[in-house]
Design an enzyme around this catalytic site. Sequence first.
Site, PDB file in Angstrom:
ATOM      1  N   SER A 141      -3.668  -6.185   0.953  1.00  0.00           N
ATOM      2  CA  SER A 141      -3.794  -7.361   1.817  1.00  0.00           C
ATOM      3  C   SER A 141      -5.103  -8.079   1.520  1.00  0.00           C
ATOM      4  O   SER A 141      -5.149  -9.306   1.373  1.00  0.00           O
ATOM      5  CB  SER A 141      -3.750  -6.949   3.287  1.00  0.00           C
ATOM      6  OG  SER A 141      -2.482  -6.501   3.652  1.00  0.00           O
TER       7      SER A 141
ATOM      8  N   ASN B 130       0.840  -1.196   0.000  1.00  0.00           N
ATOM      9  CA  ASN B 130       0.000   0.000   0.000  1.00  0.00           C
ATOM     10  C   ASN B 130       0.876   1.247   0.000  1.00  0.00           C
ATOM     11  O   ASN B 130       1.846   1.346   0.771  1.00  0.00           O
ATOM     12  CB  ASN B 130      -0.915   0.017   1.225  1.00  0.00           C
ATOM     13  CG  ASN B 130      -1.812  -1.200   1.279  1.00  0.00           C
ATOM     14  OD1 ASN B 130      -2.139  -1.811   0.254  1.00  0.00           O
ATOM     15  ND2 ASN B 130      -2.240  -1.569   2.488  1.00  0.00           N
TER      16      ASN B 130
END
Length: 488
Positions: free
Chosen positions: A249, A185
């Site tokens: 994730s 991220n």
Amino acid sequence: MKVHVGALRPVAAGLLAGLMLLGTAQPAVAAPRRAEQWYLDELRIDRAHQISTGRGVVVGVLDTGVDAGHPDMRGQVLAGGSTRDSGDGRRDPDGHGTHMAGIIAANGTGVVGIAPDARILPVRKPVGAAATKDDSATGIRMAVDGGAKVLNLSYGGAGAVDESEAAAIRYALERDVVVVAAAGNVRSVGPDVVSPAKIPGVIAVTGTVRGGGFWSGSAQGPEAVIAAPGDEVYNIGPDRGYGWGDGTSDAAAVVSGVAALIRSKYPKLSASDVINRMIRTARDAGPPGRDPRFGFGRIDPVAALTADVPSVSANPLLGAAAPSASAPPAAAEDDNFDVTKYGDRGGPSDQQVMVIGIGIAVALVVLLALVAFLIWNRRRHRRELARAGSIPDEALDRMDGGGQGPPVPAGHAAAPPPGYGPPGGYPPPAAHSRPGGYPQQAGYPQSGAYPQSGGSPQPGAGAYPPQGQAHPTPPAQSPYAPPGDNRP
């Protein structure tokens, strides 16, 4: 009028049985929070579940542990391990690992997992900065040794690849394990794909948003392999609740679930073939071919489960075995596939059983209602006759079932018994030779002696014998006689 309840008890019992059957035939209650899981609709996961549900596949989740006591995880979590202590991984002080496990294999109590019949093997490692590359390497080997055939790694770190972590990845690939990792991220590790996702042979997963666009918070780079939903992914949350998650994730967990579906549907496929099937059937997005954002395209579970994909001899993500960006995707039996060819569970589907059960229950209830109506109608008719004839209910009940018809009410003529009448029966109307309906007999008045219907006898010759004379007696052999006396 007395009501006889006993006669209706069998009907009532039958109706109750039919209603009970109807109740058991109702479809299973859908996950109450399923409507929040938009990504399942985009993935057409309901269709995918008609083909495979992940049964028989163990997915290793190297994360913060998995709360085995969450309602959606009950029965789904095996005893795993921990990289720092002797725990079995079935405790999650953070909640991140449980969220990932729910995306992969939630059992449908509240939410639905991608592979709801798969099992989770949790391996707990420290959270955040406390975790090291050694924790990652140790945890990967523990999951592989524990029997995982798919390995989900929803974490990563920036910088160069650590050799111990790369060696652990090779250890997994050599033992026929599909390794899936989050690309990273932007807000936490920067714009580039992180390790272990960028280690060769690993499926590096980037994120997409509702509608299939690229998620702006996802890392990207030439190592990207495939893209999956990673924005507002609703599933298990902390404190045994539910909530949304954003990040690669979540996207990696989605792809791990799809890998479990494929391994369940095709148990003899190698890990290399499973990877090849996913990237060959991905829906191309962005620039044609492989690109830094979507990799080979967006994951397509239905196509991955149904397409005709040729086998490969090596992991397509390793060196020379990697497919070219211009290679066309495999043809998939997409919108017109035959579900009956693919079910991973024998026998009829749950939907078919539900329809059959409801049909049988409805037919039974209708039949029992018809029987009850016929019994009620017959009893009503008998009661009406009883009221007309002043026959007690008890006498009516004793007569019921005796082989005789309903009693004749008082004042009504009873029907003659069978065989009643003169020998040979009554002659047909054509046998009557006289207009008045009776044949001429000796001693009876001649023609004109009887008036037409509704008239009175008229005086005249032969109408009546002289006063003082008796009326002639009809011959004994005559089978007919006027109804009653002819005297005025």
